[in-house]
Design an enzyme around this catalytic site. Sequence first.
Site, short mmCIF file in Angstrom:
data_model
loop_
_atom_site.label_atom_id
_atom_site.label_comp_id
_atom_site.label_asym_id
_atom_site.label_seq_id
_atom_site.Cartn_x
_atom_site.Cartn_y
_atom_site.Cartn_z
N LYS A 191 9.77 -2.02 11.97
CA LYS A 191 9.67 -0.87 11.08
C LYS A 191 8.77 0.18 11.70
CE LYS A 191 6.70 -0.53 7.53
NZ LYS A 191 5.24 -0.45 7.47
N HIS A 221 8.74 -7.61 7.85
CA HIS A 221 8.00 -8.88 7.99
C HIS A 221 7.72 -9.54 6.64
CE1 HIS A 221 4.32 -6.57 7.10
NE2 HIS A 221 3.77 -7.72 6.84
N ASP A 278 5.16 3.78 3.78
CA ASP A 278 4.68 2.62 4.54
C ASP A 278 5.09 1.31 3.88
OD1 ASP A 278 3.20 1.29 6.55
OD2 ASP A 278 1.42 1.21 5.28
N HIS A 283 8.89 -3.16 2.19
CA HIS A 283 8.30 -4.41 1.70
C HIS A 283 8.45 -4.60 0.17
CE1 HIS A 283 6.83 -4.33 5.66
NE2 HIS A 283 5.68 -3.74 5.46
N LYS A 379 -4.11 0.84 -0.87
CA LYS A 379 -5.16 0.39 0.06
C LYS A 379 -6.49 0.40 -0.69
CE LYS A 379 -2.70 0.57 3.95
NZ LYS A 379 -1.89 -0.62 4.15
C1 BG6 Z 1 2.60 -3.06 7.21
C2 BG6 Z 1 1.99 -1.76 6.79
O1 BG6 Z 1 3.97 -2.92 7.40
O2 BG6 Z 1 2.35 -4.03 6.20
C3 BG6 Z 1 0.50 -1.93 6.56
O3 BG6 Z 1 2.20 -0.78 7.81
C4 BG6 Z 1 0.24 -3.03 5.56
O4 BG6 Z 1 -0.07 -0.71 6.11
C5 BG6 Z 1 0.96 -4.30 5.98
O5 BG6 Z 1 -1.15 -3.26 5.51
C6 BG6 Z 1 0.88 -5.35 4.88
O6 BG6 Z 1 1.38 -6.56 5.35
P1 BG6 Z 1 0.68 -7.95 5.01
O7 BG6 Z 1 1.55 -8.96 5.65
O8 BG6 Z 1 -0.70 -7.88 5.58
O9 BG6 Z 1 0.66 -8.03 3.53
#
Ligand code: BG6
EC number: 1.1.1.49
Length: 546
Positions: A191, A221, A278, A283, A379
Amino acid sequence: MNAPAAPAVSKPERSATAGRPSSAKPPGPCLLVIFGAGGDLTKRLVTPALYNLACTHLLPENFAIIGVDHTASDDQAWRDHLSQAMQSFVGGTGEFDPAAIDQTAWTWLTERMYYQVGDFEDSKSFDTLRDRIAEIDKAHETGGNVIFYLAVADRFFGRVIDELGKAKLVDADEPAPADEAKPWRRVVIEKPFGHDLKSARDLNARILKVLDEDQIFRIDHFLGKETVQNIMTFRFSNGMFEPLWNRDHIDHVQITVAETVGVEARGSFYEATGALRDMVPNHVFQLLCMTAMEPPTSFEADAIRSKKVDVFKAIKPVEPHHAVRGQYESGSVLGKSVRAYRSEPNVDPRSNAETYAALKIDIDNWRWAGVPFYIRTGKYMTRRSSEIAIQFKQAPMALFAETGCEALRTNWLVIRVQPEEGISLQFEVKRPGPTVELQTVKMNFAYKDWFPPQQNVGYETLLYDVMTGDQTLFQRADQVEEGWRIVQRVLDQWAKTTPDDFPNYIAGTAGPAAADALLAQDGGRSWRPVAVDAGPKPLSTGLASK
Ligand code: BG6
Protein backbone atom coordinates in the site's frame (compact mmCIF):
# COMPACT_ATOMS: atom_id res chain seq x y z
CA MET A 1 -7.23 -19.70 2.11
CA ASN A 2 -7.09 -23.29 3.29
CA ALA A 3 -10.26 -24.85 4.62
CA PRO A 4 -10.27 -24.83 8.43
CA ALA A 5 -8.66 -27.68 10.30
CA ALA A 6 -10.87 -30.15 12.13
CA PRO A 7 -12.47 -28.65 15.25
CA ALA A 8 -10.88 -29.29 18.62
CA VAL A 9 -12.54 -29.06 21.99
CA SER A 10 -9.46 -29.03 24.18
CA LYS A 11 -6.78 -26.37 23.95
CA PRO A 12 -5.15 -27.27 20.65
CA GLU A 13 -1.46 -27.22 19.82
CA ARG A 14 -0.84 -25.59 16.48
CA SER A 15 1.84 -25.01 13.97
CA ALA A 16 3.88 -21.98 15.00
CA THR A 17 2.90 -20.16 11.84
CA ALA A 18 -0.18 -18.02 11.78
CA GLY A 19 -3.31 -19.44 10.31
CA ARG A 20 -1.92 -22.69 9.02
CA PRO A 21 -3.20 -25.99 10.24
CA SER A 22 -0.29 -28.11 11.41
CA SER A 23 -0.63 -30.03 8.14
CA ALA A 24 0.61 -27.00 6.15
CA LYS A 25 3.38 -27.96 3.76
CA PRO A 26 6.19 -25.89 2.29
CA PRO A 27 5.26 -24.34 -1.05
CA GLY A 28 6.97 -25.39 -4.30
CA PRO A 29 10.31 -23.94 -5.48
CA CYS A 30 10.50 -20.19 -6.08
CA LEU A 31 12.69 -17.12 -6.18
CA LEU A 32 11.70 -13.93 -4.37
CA VAL A 33 12.90 -10.61 -5.80
CA ILE A 34 12.49 -7.72 -3.35
CA PHE A 35 12.59 -4.21 -4.80
CA GLY A 36 13.47 -1.93 -1.90
CA ALA A 37 16.01 -4.31 -0.33
CA GLY A 38 17.51 -1.53 1.77
CA GLY A 39 14.17 -0.18 3.01
CA ASP A 40 12.47 -0.24 6.35
CA LEU A 41 9.72 -2.65 5.31
CA THR A 42 12.24 -5.26 4.15
CA LYS A 43 14.16 -4.94 7.38
CA ARG A 44 11.30 -4.72 9.89
CA LEU A 45 8.68 -7.04 8.45
CA VAL A 46 9.54 -8.98 5.30
CA THR A 47 12.84 -10.43 6.54
CA PRO A 48 11.49 -11.39 10.01
CA ALA A 49 8.47 -13.00 8.32
CA LEU A 50 10.73 -15.03 6.02
CA TYR A 51 12.81 -16.03 9.02
CA ASN A 52 9.68 -17.12 10.94
CA LEU A 53 8.63 -19.18 7.92
CA ALA A 54 12.12 -20.71 7.79
CA CYS A 55 11.90 -21.59 11.51
CA THR A 56 8.67 -23.48 10.92
CA HIS A 57 9.91 -25.15 7.72
CA LEU A 58 7.35 -23.40 5.58
CA LEU A 59 9.75 -22.15 2.93
CA PRO A 60 10.63 -24.37 0.00
CA GLU A 61 14.02 -26.08 0.06
CA ASN A 62 14.58 -24.68 -3.43
CA PHE A 63 14.29 -21.04 -2.50
CA ALA A 64 16.35 -17.89 -3.05
CA ILE A 65 16.00 -14.15 -2.55
CA ILE A 66 17.40 -11.32 -4.64
CA GLY A 67 17.28 -7.92 -2.98
CA VAL A 68 17.30 -5.01 -5.42
CA ASP A 69 18.07 -1.42 -4.47
CA HIS A 70 19.91 1.58 -5.86
CA THR A 71 22.58 1.72 -3.12
CA ALA A 72 25.91 0.13 -3.98
CA SER A 73 26.30 -3.06 -1.95
CA ASP A 74 26.91 -6.76 -2.49
CA ASP A 75 25.58 -10.13 -1.36
CA GLN A 76 27.69 -10.35 1.79
CA ALA A 77 27.14 -6.74 2.85
CA TRP A 78 23.36 -7.13 2.48
CA ARG A 79 23.39 -10.36 4.48
CA ASP A 80 25.46 -8.67 7.19
CA HIS A 81 23.16 -5.66 7.26
CA LEU A 82 20.11 -7.86 7.77
CA SER A 83 21.90 -10.09 10.28
CA GLN A 84 22.63 -7.01 12.39
CA ALA A 85 19.04 -5.84 12.06
CA MET A 86 17.72 -9.24 13.15
CA GLN A 87 20.04 -9.24 16.14
CA SER A 88 18.87 -5.74 17.09
CA PHE A 89 15.27 -6.99 17.38
CA VAL A 90 16.15 -9.55 20.06
CA GLY A 91 14.41 -8.73 23.32
CA GLY A 92 12.83 -5.61 21.82
CA THR A 93 9.24 -4.43 21.91
CA GLY A 94 8.36 -4.17 18.20
CA GLU A 95 6.31 -6.49 16.01
CA PHE A 96 9.27 -8.89 15.95
CA ASP A 97 10.83 -9.38 19.37
CA PRO A 98 12.33 -12.88 19.61
CA ALA A 99 14.23 -14.04 22.70
CA ALA A 100 17.05 -15.16 20.37
CA ILE A 101 17.70 -15.73 16.68
CA ASP A 102 17.76 -19.38 15.66
CA GLN A 103 21.13 -19.44 13.89
CA THR A 104 20.38 -22.61 11.94
CA ALA A 105 17.26 -21.12 10.38
CA TRP A 106 18.90 -17.73 9.81
CA THR A 107 22.00 -19.24 8.18
CA TRP A 108 19.76 -21.38 5.98
CA LEU A 109 18.05 -18.17 4.84
CA THR A 110 21.16 -16.02 4.39
CA GLU A 111 22.76 -18.69 2.22
CA ARG A 112 19.93 -18.03 -0.21
CA MET A 113 20.19 -14.21 -0.19
CA TYR A 114 21.71 -12.17 -3.01
CA TYR A 115 21.93 -8.47 -3.69
CA GLN A 116 21.60 -6.67 -7.01
CA VAL A 117 22.23 -2.95 -7.47
CA GLY A 118 19.47 -1.50 -9.60
CA ASP A 119 17.70 1.71 -10.46
CA PHE A 120 13.93 1.14 -10.45
CA GLU A 121 13.50 3.52 -13.37
CA ASP A 122 16.31 2.33 -15.61
CA SER A 123 15.56 -0.36 -18.22
CA LYS A 124 19.17 -1.55 -18.17
CA SER A 125 18.82 -2.57 -14.53
CA PHE A 126 16.00 -4.90 -15.49
CA ASP A 127 18.09 -6.53 -18.23
CA THR A 128 20.84 -7.14 -15.68
CA LEU A 129 18.24 -8.46 -13.24
CA ARG A 130 16.96 -10.92 -15.84
CA ASP A 131 20.45 -12.41 -16.14
CA ARG A 132 20.87 -12.58 -12.39
CA ILE A 133 17.50 -14.29 -11.99
CA ALA A 134 18.49 -16.89 -14.58
CA GLU A 135 21.79 -17.54 -12.79
CA ILE A 136 20.28 -17.88 -9.30
CA ASP A 137 17.28 -19.82 -10.54
CA LYS A 138 19.71 -22.35 -11.98
CA ALA A 139 21.91 -22.48 -8.86
CA HIS A 140 18.97 -23.03 -6.48
CA GLU A 141 16.69 -24.88 -8.90
CA THR A 142 13.80 -22.55 -8.23
CA GLY A 143 11.90 -23.80 -11.27
CA GLY A 144 11.58 -20.46 -13.06
CA ASN A 145 8.94 -19.36 -10.53
CA VAL A 146 9.49 -15.76 -9.49
CA ILE A 147 7.76 -13.39 -7.07
CA PHE A 148 8.51 -9.69 -7.53
CA TYR A 149 7.82 -7.89 -4.25
CA LEU A 150 7.45 -4.11 -4.61
CA ALA A 151 8.54 -2.89 -1.16
CA VAL A 152 9.13 0.57 -2.64
CA ALA A 153 7.47 3.99 -2.51
CA ASP A 154 4.16 3.92 -4.37
CA ARG A 155 5.37 6.35 -7.04
CA PHE A 156 7.51 3.49 -8.42
CA PHE A 157 4.75 0.86 -8.69
CA GLY A 158 3.64 1.62 -12.25
CA ARG A 159 7.14 2.16 -13.56
CA VAL A 160 8.63 -1.01 -12.07
CA ILE A 161 5.80 -3.09 -13.50
CA ASP A 162 6.18 -1.45 -16.92
CA GLU A 163 9.89 -2.27 -16.83
CA LEU A 164 9.24 -5.85 -15.72
CA GLY A 165 6.94 -6.15 -18.71
CA LYS A 166 9.43 -4.64 -21.14
CA ALA A 167 12.18 -6.93 -19.87
CA LYS A 168 9.83 -9.91 -20.34
CA LEU A 169 10.24 -10.81 -16.70
CA VAL A 170 6.55 -11.33 -15.97
CA ASP A 171 5.51 -13.22 -19.07
CA ALA A 172 3.14 -15.89 -18.00
CA ASP A 173 3.49 -17.62 -21.36
CA GLU A 174 6.97 -19.03 -21.12
CA PRO A 175 7.16 -22.45 -22.71
CA ALA A 176 7.62 -25.26 -20.20
CA PRO A 177 8.89 -28.78 -20.86
CA ALA A 178 5.91 -31.06 -21.40
CA ASP A 179 6.44 -32.93 -18.12
CA GLU A 180 6.74 -29.83 -15.94
CA ALA A 181 4.22 -27.34 -14.59
CA LYS A 182 4.40 -23.97 -16.30
CA PRO A 183 6.63 -21.59 -14.34
CA TRP A 184 4.75 -18.68 -12.84
CA ARG A 185 5.49 -15.00 -12.23
CA ARG A 186 3.69 -13.03 -9.50
CA VAL A 187 3.88 -9.42 -8.34
CA VAL A 188 3.22 -8.21 -4.79
CA ILE A 189 2.24 -4.57 -4.39
CA GLU A 190 2.32 -2.80 -1.05
CA LYS A 191 0.00 0.00 0.00
CA PRO A 192 -0.92 2.69 -0.76
CA PHE A 193 -2.62 1.53 -3.94
CA GLY A 194 -3.47 4.96 -5.35
CA HIS A 195 -4.28 8.02 -3.29
CA ASP A 196 -7.81 8.51 -4.57
CA LEU A 197 -10.31 6.87 -6.90
CA LYS A 198 -8.80 8.24 -10.10
CA SER A 199 -5.21 7.32 -9.30
CA ALA A 200 -6.26 3.83 -8.17
CA ARG A 201 -8.16 3.32 -11.43
CA ASP A 202 -5.22 4.62 -13.45
CA LEU A 203 -2.78 2.36 -11.64
CA ASN A 204 -5.01 -0.68 -12.10
CA ALA A 205 -5.40 0.08 -15.81
CA ARG A 206 -1.65 0.55 -16.19
CA ILE A 207 -0.56 -2.63 -14.44
CA LEU A 208 -3.31 -4.72 -16.02
CA LYS A 209 -1.75 -3.94 -19.40
CA VAL A 210 1.30 -5.87 -18.24
CA LEU A 211 -0.09 -8.44 -15.78
CA ASP A 212 -3.15 -10.63 -15.46
CA GLU A 213 -5.24 -10.10 -12.33
CA ASP A 214 -4.27 -13.57 -11.09
CA GLN A 215 -0.59 -12.50 -11.06
CA ILE A 216 -1.26 -9.48 -8.82
CA PHE A 217 -1.16 -9.64 -5.02
CA ARG A 218 -2.18 -6.26 -3.53
CA ILE A 219 -1.23 -6.45 0.13
CA ASP A 220 -3.22 -5.03 2.99
CA HIS A 221 -1.31 -6.17 6.05
CA PHE A 222 -4.47 -6.14 8.21
CA LEU A 223 -5.48 -9.29 6.35
CA GLY A 224 -2.33 -10.94 7.65
CA LYS A 225 -3.61 -10.57 11.21
CA GLU A 226 -4.93 -13.79 12.70
CA THR A 227 -7.81 -12.04 14.41
CA VAL A 228 -8.96 -10.49 11.15
CA GLN A 229 -8.85 -13.81 9.34
CA ASN A 230 -10.77 -15.31 12.22
CA ILE A 231 -13.79 -13.04 11.73
CA MET A 232 -15.04 -15.14 8.85
CA THR A 233 -14.42 -18.41 10.66
CA PHE A 234 -16.13 -17.13 13.79
CA ARG A 235 -19.18 -15.98 11.87
CA PHE A 236 -19.64 -18.94 9.58
CA SER A 237 -18.49 -21.89 11.69
CA ASN A 238 -20.80 -21.20 14.64
CA GLY A 239 -24.49 -21.88 14.29
CA MET A 240 -25.43 -19.51 17.08
CA PHE A 241 -24.16 -16.14 15.85
CA GLU A 242 -25.02 -15.98 12.18
CA PRO A 243 -28.83 -16.14 12.68
CA LEU A 244 -28.53 -12.94 14.78
CA TRP A 245 -26.13 -11.22 12.38
CA ASN A 246 -28.55 -8.85 10.67
CA ARG A 247 -30.82 -5.82 10.93
CA ASP A 248 -33.45 -7.72 12.93
CA HIS A 249 -31.13 -8.14 15.90
CA ILE A 250 -28.24 -5.69 15.56
CA ASP A 251 -28.63 -2.05 16.52
CA HIS A 252 -25.33 -0.77 15.17
CA VAL A 253 -21.66 -1.66 14.76
CA GLN A 254 -18.61 0.29 15.92
CA ILE A 255 -15.22 -0.34 14.37
CA THR A 256 -12.29 1.29 16.13
CA VAL A 257 -8.61 1.33 15.18
CA ALA A 258 -7.05 3.50 17.87
CA GLU A 259 -3.29 3.90 17.92
CA THR A 260 -0.91 5.24 20.57
CA VAL A 261 1.76 6.07 18.01
CA GLY A 262 1.80 9.58 16.60
CA VAL A 263 2.95 10.79 13.21
CA GLU A 264 6.43 11.52 14.62
CA ALA A 265 9.07 11.07 11.85
CA ARG A 266 6.49 10.40 9.12
CA GLY A 267 5.50 14.06 8.67
CA SER A 268 6.09 14.39 4.94
CA PHE A 269 4.18 11.17 4.21
CA TYR A 270 1.33 12.15 6.49
CA GLU A 271 0.98 15.69 5.17
CA ALA A 272 0.07 14.22 1.78
CA THR A 273 -1.94 11.36 3.23
CA GLY A 274 -3.84 11.97 6.47
CA ALA A 275 -5.63 9.41 8.61
CA LEU A 276 -8.53 8.79 6.24
CA ARG A 277 -6.39 7.78 3.25
CA ASP A 278 -3.81 6.01 5.40
CA MET A 279 -6.22 3.75 7.27
CA VAL A 280 -9.82 3.74 6.08
CA PRO A 281 -10.29 2.57 2.47
CA ASN A 282 -7.80 -0.21 3.18
CA HIS A 283 -7.39 -1.47 6.75
CA VAL A 284 -10.64 -0.33 8.38
CA PHE A 285 -12.68 -1.38 5.35
CA GLN A 286 -11.16 -4.87 5.57
CA LEU A 287 -12.66 -5.14 9.04
CA LEU A 288 -15.93 -3.73 7.78
CA CYS A 289 -16.37 -6.15 4.90
CA MET A 290 -15.29 -9.19 6.92
CA THR A 291 -18.02 -8.24 9.41
CA ALA A 292 -20.71 -7.44 6.86
CA MET A 293 -20.14 -9.89 3.97
CA GLU A 294 -22.54 -12.65 3.03
CA PRO A 295 -21.37 -16.25 3.45
CA PRO A 296 -19.24 -17.26 0.47
CA THR A 297 -20.08 -20.49 -1.33
CA SER A 298 -16.56 -21.87 -0.85
CA PHE A 299 -13.07 -21.01 0.37
CA GLU A 300 -12.05 -20.21 -3.20
CA ALA A 301 -10.35 -16.82 -3.41
CA ASP A 302 -12.79 -15.33 -5.85
CA ALA A 303 -15.85 -16.63 -4.03
CA ILE A 304 -14.69 -14.73 -0.94
CA ARG A 305 -13.43 -11.65 -2.72
CA SER A 306 -16.68 -11.25 -4.63
CA LYS A 307 -18.71 -11.30 -1.42
CA LYS A 308 -16.49 -8.56 -0.01
CA VAL A 309 -16.94 -6.41 -3.09
CA ASP A 310 -20.72 -6.90 -2.83
CA VAL A 311 -20.63 -5.18 0.58
CA PHE A 312 -18.85 -2.17 -0.90
CA LYS A 313 -21.25 -2.01 -3.81
CA ALA A 314 -24.11 -1.58 -1.36
CA ILE A 315 -22.47 1.49 0.23
CA LYS A 316 -23.14 4.91 -1.22
CA PRO A 317 -20.32 7.48 -1.12
CA VAL A 318 -20.15 8.86 2.42
CA GLU A 319 -21.52 12.40 2.62
CA PRO A 320 -19.17 14.91 4.28
CA HIS A 321 -21.71 15.56 7.05
CA HIS A 322 -21.30 11.91 8.06
CA ALA A 323 -17.57 12.35 8.49
CA VAL A 324 -15.51 13.95 11.27
CA ARG A 325 -11.83 14.79 11.19
CA GLY A 326 -9.45 15.54 14.00
CA GLN A 327 -5.87 16.63 14.53
CA TYR A 328 -3.95 16.14 17.75
CA GLU A 329 -2.78 18.90 20.04
CA SER A 330 0.18 18.29 22.35
CA GLY A 331 -0.64 16.06 25.30
CA SER A 332 0.41 12.97 27.11
CA VAL A 333 0.21 9.44 25.70
CA LEU A 334 0.71 6.51 28.05
CA GLY A 335 2.40 8.87 30.50
CA LYS A 336 4.78 10.44 27.96
CA SER A 337 4.50 14.07 26.84
CA VAL A 338 4.15 14.41 23.09
CA ARG A 339 4.05 17.40 20.77
CA ALA A 340 1.18 18.61 18.61
CA TYR A 341 0.89 17.33 15.03
CA ARG A 342 1.65 20.81 13.69
CA SER A 343 4.96 20.79 15.58
CA GLU A 344 6.12 17.43 14.18
CA PRO A 345 9.06 17.58 11.75
CA ASN A 346 8.15 18.27 8.10
CA VAL A 347 4.63 19.36 8.98
CA ASP A 348 3.11 22.70 7.95
CA PRO A 349 2.39 24.72 11.13
CA ARG A 350 -1.08 25.43 9.65
CA SER A 351 -1.56 21.92 8.28
CA ASN A 352 -5.07 20.65 7.60
CA ALA A 353 -3.97 17.00 7.53
CA GLU A 354 -6.18 14.95 9.82
CA THR A 355 -4.72 12.50 12.33
CA TYR A 356 -8.17 11.19 13.26
CA ALA A 357 -11.17 10.27 11.11
CA ALA A 358 -14.64 8.96 11.96
CA LEU A 359 -17.35 8.04 9.46
CA LYS A 360 -20.89 6.78 9.54
CA ILE A 361 -21.38 4.11 6.89
CA ASP A 362 -24.75 2.86 5.68
CA ILE A 363 -24.86 -0.48 3.92
CA ASP A 364 -27.97 -0.51 1.84
CA ASN A 365 -28.76 -4.20 1.45
CA TRP A 366 -31.20 -6.75 2.91
CA ARG A 367 -28.96 -7.69 5.80
CA TRP A 368 -27.88 -4.25 6.95
CA ALA A 369 -30.34 -1.52 5.86
CA GLY A 370 -30.87 0.77 8.85
CA VAL A 371 -27.88 -0.56 10.83
CA PRO A 372 -25.17 2.11 10.87
CA PHE A 373 -21.52 1.11 10.95
CA TYR A 374 -19.54 3.80 12.78
CA ILE A 375 -15.84 3.65 12.14
CA ARG A 376 -13.01 5.67 13.68
CA THR A 377 -9.25 5.67 13.63
CA GLY A 378 -6.69 8.01 15.09
CA LYS A 379 -3.11 8.56 16.12
CA TYR A 380 -2.11 9.37 19.69
CA MET A 381 -5.28 8.12 21.28
CA THR A 382 -5.78 6.96 24.86
CA ARG A 383 -4.91 3.32 24.28
CA ARG A 384 -3.99 1.07 21.43
CA SER A 385 -7.16 -0.78 20.66
CA SER A 386 -8.59 -2.21 17.46
CA GLU A 387 -11.96 -3.83 17.80
CA ILE A 388 -15.24 -4.56 16.11
CA ALA A 389 -18.08 -4.03 18.55
CA ILE A 390 -21.57 -5.19 17.71
CA GLN A 391 -24.42 -3.81 19.73
CA PHE A 392 -27.56 -5.91 19.76
CA LYS A 393 -31.05 -4.46 20.01
CA GLN A 394 -32.51 -3.95 23.41
CA ALA A 395 -34.78 -6.64 24.84
CA PRO A 396 -38.38 -5.60 25.69
CA MET A 397 -38.53 -3.84 29.04
CA ALA A 398 -41.97 -5.16 30.03
CA LEU A 399 -40.90 -7.81 32.52
CA PHE A 400 -38.53 -5.49 34.36
CA ALA A 401 -40.69 -2.35 34.52
CA GLU A 402 -41.76 -3.16 38.09
CA THR A 403 -38.29 -3.97 39.38
CA GLY A 404 -36.91 -0.47 39.70
CA CYS A 405 -34.63 -1.09 36.76
CA GLU A 406 -34.72 2.07 34.61
CA ALA A 407 -33.44 0.64 31.35
CA LEU A 408 -32.10 -2.61 30.06
CA ARG A 409 -28.53 -2.45 28.92
CA THR A 410 -27.91 -3.87 25.50
CA ASN A 411 -25.67 -6.80 24.70
CA TRP A 412 -22.30 -6.28 23.06
CA LEU A 413 -20.25 -8.78 21.13
CA VAL A 414 -16.72 -7.47 20.80
CA ILE A 415 -14.05 -8.89 18.53
CA ARG A 416 -10.70 -7.59 19.78
CA VAL A 417 -8.31 -7.43 16.86
CA GLN A 418 -5.33 -6.10 18.85
CA PRO A 419 -3.90 -6.05 21.45
CA GLU A 420 -5.31 -8.63 23.93
CA GLU A 421 -6.73 -10.51 20.97
CA GLY A 422 -10.00 -12.25 21.70
CA ILE A 423 -13.77 -12.10 21.68
CA SER A 424 -16.13 -11.12 24.47
CA LEU A 425 -19.85 -11.17 24.98
CA GLN A 426 -21.48 -8.76 27.39
CA PHE A 427 -24.90 -9.54 28.84
CA GLU A 428 -27.15 -9.06 31.88
CA VAL A 429 -27.59 -11.37 34.85
CA LYS A 430 -29.44 -11.15 38.13
CA ARG A 431 -27.32 -10.03 41.02
CA PRO A 432 -27.43 -12.61 43.81
CA GLY A 433 -29.89 -11.46 46.49
CA PRO A 434 -33.58 -11.30 47.37
CA THR A 435 -34.55 -8.59 44.84
CA VAL A 436 -34.28 -8.50 41.06
CA GLU A 437 -31.29 -6.35 40.32
CA LEU A 438 -29.44 -6.55 37.04
CA GLN A 439 -25.70 -6.74 36.60
CA THR A 440 -23.78 -6.49 33.33
CA VAL A 441 -21.18 -9.25 33.02
CA LYS A 442 -18.82 -10.43 30.36
CA MET A 443 -17.71 -13.78 28.97
CA ASN A 444 -14.24 -13.54 27.55
CA PHE A 445 -12.22 -15.62 25.13
CA ALA A 446 -8.55 -14.61 24.97
CA TYR A 447 -6.27 -16.11 22.34
CA LYS A 448 -3.42 -16.24 24.83
CA ASP A 449 -5.38 -18.63 27.06
CA TRP A 450 -5.85 -21.13 24.24
CA PHE A 451 -2.92 -20.90 21.90
CA PRO A 452 0.80 -20.88 22.50
CA PRO A 453 2.44 -17.51 21.77
CA GLN A 454 4.07 -17.36 18.38
CA GLN A 455 6.45 -15.08 16.59
CA ASN A 456 4.30 -13.53 13.91
CA VAL A 457 4.75 -10.14 12.28
CA GLY A 458 1.64 -10.53 10.14
CA TYR A 459 3.40 -11.10 6.82
CA GLU A 460 4.03 -14.84 7.22
CA THR A 461 0.63 -15.98 5.99
CA LEU A 462 0.66 -13.40 3.22
CA LEU A 463 4.07 -14.46 1.90
CA TYR A 464 3.15 -18.11 2.16
CA ASP A 465 -0.05 -17.44 0.24
CA VAL A 466 1.81 -15.64 -2.55
CA MET A 467 4.11 -18.65 -2.85
CA THR A 468 1.16 -21.02 -3.07
CA GLY A 469 -0.77 -18.68 -5.38
CA ASP A 470 -3.70 -18.18 -2.99
CA GLN A 471 -5.20 -14.69 -3.55
CA THR A 472 -7.90 -14.84 -0.88
CA LEU A 473 -6.17 -12.40 1.46
CA PHE A 474 -5.25 -9.93 -1.28
CA GLN A 475 -7.31 -7.13 -2.71
CA ARG A 476 -8.75 -7.45 -6.18
CA ALA A 477 -8.76 -4.40 -8.47
CA ASP A 478 -12.50 -3.78 -8.02
CA GLN A 479 -12.28 -3.91 -4.22
CA VAL A 480 -9.57 -1.27 -4.10
CA GLU A 481 -11.53 1.03 -6.39
CA GLU A 482 -14.76 0.57 -4.44
CA GLY A 483 -12.96 1.52 -1.22
CA TRP A 484 -11.78 4.80 -2.75
CA ARG A 485 -15.20 5.49 -4.29
CA ILE A 486 -16.85 5.36 -0.87
CA VAL A 487 -14.53 7.96 0.71
CA GLN A 488 -13.91 10.16 -2.34
CA ARG A 489 -16.53 12.84 -1.55
CA VAL A 490 -15.14 13.27 1.93
CA LEU A 491 -11.57 13.49 0.64
CA ASP A 492 -12.62 16.16 -1.88
CA GLN A 493 -14.44 18.18 0.73
CA TRP A 494 -11.65 17.98 3.30
CA ALA A 495 -9.03 19.02 0.74
CA LYS A 496 -10.88 22.31 0.21
CA THR A 497 -10.86 23.62 3.77
CA THR A 498 -8.88 23.79 6.97
CA PRO A 499 -11.13 23.43 10.00
CA ASP A 500 -11.17 26.45 12.34
CA ASP A 501 -10.96 24.20 15.36
CA PHE A 502 -7.74 22.33 14.39
CA PRO A 503 -6.04 21.00 16.46
CA ASN A 504 -9.19 19.66 18.07
CA TYR A 505 -8.22 16.77 20.32
CA ILE A 506 -5.56 16.46 22.97
CA ALA A 507 -3.03 13.71 22.34
CA GLY A 508 -3.81 10.80 24.64
CA THR A 509 -7.60 11.22 24.49
CA ALA A 510 -10.39 9.48 22.56
CA GLY A 511 -10.64 12.02 19.71
CA PRO A 512 -12.58 15.21 18.92
CA ALA A 513 -15.94 16.12 20.45
CA ALA A 514 -17.52 16.25 16.99
CA ALA A 515 -17.03 12.49 16.73
CA ASP A 516 -19.19 12.05 19.83
CA ALA A 517 -21.84 14.23 18.23
CA LEU A 518 -21.84 12.00 15.13
CA LEU A 519 -23.25 9.18 17.25
CA ALA A 520 -25.23 11.26 19.71
CA GLN A 521 -27.35 12.71 16.92
CA ASP A 522 -28.49 9.16 16.07
CA GLY A 523 -30.78 8.70 19.05
CA GLY A 524 -28.17 9.34 21.72
CA ARG A 525 -25.70 6.60 20.86
CA SER A 526 -22.14 6.87 22.16
CA TRP A 527 -18.75 5.41 21.37
CA ARG A 528 -17.38 2.67 23.52
CA PRO A 529 -14.43 3.82 25.66
CA VAL A 530 -11.08 3.52 23.88
CA ALA A 531 -9.62 0.90 26.19
CA VAL A 532 -7.76 -2.33 25.74
CA ASP A 533 -10.55 -4.20 27.39
CA ALA A 534 -13.55 -1.92 27.83
CA GLY A 535 -16.67 -3.08 29.63
CA PRO A 536 -17.54 -4.57 33.00
CA LYS A 537 -14.85 -6.21 35.12
CA PRO A 538 -15.33 -9.16 37.45
CA LEU A 539 -14.55 -8.85 41.17
CA SER A 540 -11.15 -10.46 40.74
CA THR A 541 -9.98 -7.51 38.60
CA GLY A 542 -11.75 -4.71 40.43
CA LEU A 543 -15.22 -3.75 41.54
CA ALA A 544 -17.90 -4.87 39.15
CA SER A 545 -19.54 -1.98 37.34
CA LYS A 546 -23.26 -1.65 37.64
C1 BG6 B 1 -0.02 1.39 8.24
C2 BG6 B 1 -0.22 2.87 8.36
O1 BG6 B 1 -0.49 0.93 7.01
O2 BG6 B 1 -0.72 0.74 9.30
C3 BG6 B 1 0.27 3.35 9.71
O3 BG6 B 1 0.50 3.54 7.33
C4 BG6 B 1 -0.41 2.58 10.83
O4 BG6 B 1 0.02 4.74 9.86
C5 BG6 B 1 -0.26 1.09 10.60
O5 BG6 B 1 0.21 2.95 12.05
C6 BG6 B 1 -1.11 0.31 11.60
O6 BG6 B 1 -0.81 -1.05 11.50
P1 BG6 B 1 -0.68 -1.98 12.78
O7 BG6 B 1 -0.43 -3.33 12.23
O8 BG6 B 1 0.44 -1.42 13.59
O9 BG6 B 1 -1.98 -1.86 13.49
